[in-house]
Write a protein that holds these residues in place. Structure first.
Motif, short mmCIF file in Angstrom:
data_model
loop_
_atom_site.label_atom_id
_atom_site.label_comp_id
_atom_site.label_asym_id
_atom_site.label_seq_id
_atom_site.Cartn_x
_atom_site.Cartn_y
_atom_site.Cartn_z
N THR A 213 43.83 -6.53 60.75
CA THR A 213 44.05 -7.24 59.48
C THR A 213 45.44 -7.88 59.48
N HIS A 214 46.44 -7.12 59.94
CA HIS A 214 47.83 -7.61 59.99
C HIS A 214 47.93 -8.90 60.82
N GLU A 215 47.35 -8.89 62.01
CA GLU A 215 47.44 -10.08 62.87
C GLU A 215 46.69 -11.26 62.24
N MET B 296 46.59 -11.84 59.13
CA MET B 296 47.49 -12.37 58.08
C MET B 296 48.57 -13.27 58.70
N HIS B 297 48.98 -12.98 59.93
CA HIS B 297 49.91 -13.91 60.61
C HIS B 297 49.23 -15.26 60.81
N VAL B 298 47.96 -15.21 61.25
CA VAL B 298 47.23 -16.47 61.47
C VAL B 298 47.07 -17.22 60.14
N ASN C 299 56.83 -13.13 57.85
CA ASN C 299 57.66 -11.98 57.45
C ASN C 299 56.83 -10.70 57.59
N GLU C 300 57.36 -9.74 58.35
CA GLU C 300 56.53 -8.57 58.69
C GLU C 300 56.17 -7.71 57.47
N ALA C 301 57.12 -7.54 56.56
CA ALA C 301 56.83 -6.69 55.39
C ALA C 301 55.76 -7.34 54.50
N ALA D 71 60.92 -2.34 58.73
CA ALA D 71 60.74 -3.79 58.63
C ALA D 71 59.32 -4.13 58.16
N TYR D 72 58.41 -3.17 58.34
CA TYR D 72 57.01 -3.40 57.95
C TYR D 72 56.70 -2.83 56.57
N TYR D 73 57.71 -2.21 55.96
CA TYR D 73 57.46 -1.48 54.72
C TYR D 73 58.25 -2.08 53.56
#
Ligand SMILES: [Zn+2]
Length: 227
Positions: A137-139, A141-143, A148-150, A198-200
């Motif tokens: 899901t995270h990747e 969201m980048h697409v 921004n990682e958080a 950085a992810y939180y």
């Protein structure tokens, strides 16, 4: 690719055997009948060696379609790295990576396998399997366009329920898995040091700044409204 080369060799053996029944092979005066046990053996070996690659290709295609849907139709192409691909990947230390410019998502070995095993038994997902869902899901969201990682991770937290359902997990289990990831794996990340921090964000919570108020959010409380 090595497996496909080995499979191709066995297909060539089968082709040579069939051809010999029409055209006399070297050293023979006339064509000879197909030796069926041999033909069946080489064809079976061709399938056995090709299967892991074909299976991976079909899973990649499946994930690409679902990632595109999660990314609001920004086209995603998922590649499940083999051990060899992972060794050559400049971002080998990250379990996954994605580019919003190309739509390419790379998932390192063995995270695609973990995602596959999650989908085989989502009702007893392990921590690693929940990570594999969240990473997918995270990747995606980048697409979709976020770097921004958080923010990306919070978008994923809210969509893990949707993602699991898209991948075929029954709604009640999908919701439990998505909430388990949020409560048991996401929330503690703030205390795991700078890399994880950085992810939180403490703003990634119902009603806080990062809440997108999605109708099918992982943490939506109005269960009746969830599709
Ligand atoms: Zn990321």
């Amino acid at each position: 690719m090595l497996w496909i080369l080995i499979s191709s060799f066995f297909i060539w053996c089968a082709f040579r055997e069939i051809r010999a029944s029409f055209v006399a092979p070297p050293g023979f005066d006339s064509p000879r009948p197909v030796y069926k046990p041999y033909l069946a053996s080489v064809l079976a070996l061709a399938v056995v060696f090709a299967w892991p690659t074909i299976h991976r290709w079909s899973f990649e295609h499946f994930l690409s379609v679902k990632a595109t849907e999660l990314a609001d139709n920004h086209r995603a192409t998922v590649h499940c790295n083999t051990v060899f691909d992972t060794m050559l990947d400049p971002e080998m230390l990250a379990a996954g990576h994605a580019s919003p410019w190309t739509g390419k998502i790379g998932i390192q070995h063995p995270w695609c396998n973990r995602l596959m095993s999650y989908l085989r038994h989502p009702q007893r997902a392990s921590e690693e399997e929940l990570w594999s869902l969240a990473m997918f899901t995270h990747e995606s969201m980048h697409v979709r366009g976020e770097m921004n990682e958080a923010i990306t991770e919070c978008e994923a937290v809210q969509r893990n329920y949707r993602a699991a359902k898209l991948l075929g997990v029954p709604p009640a289990i999908a919701r439990r898995n998505a909430l388990d990831y949020y409560n048991l794996l996401y929330k503690p990340r703030g205390q795991w040091g700078t890399m994880q921090a950085a992810y939180y964000s403490d703003q990634c919570a119902p009603g806080k700044a990062m809440d997108e108020h999605l109708s099918d959010s992982t943490w939506a409380t109005d269960l009746a409204a969830i599709p």
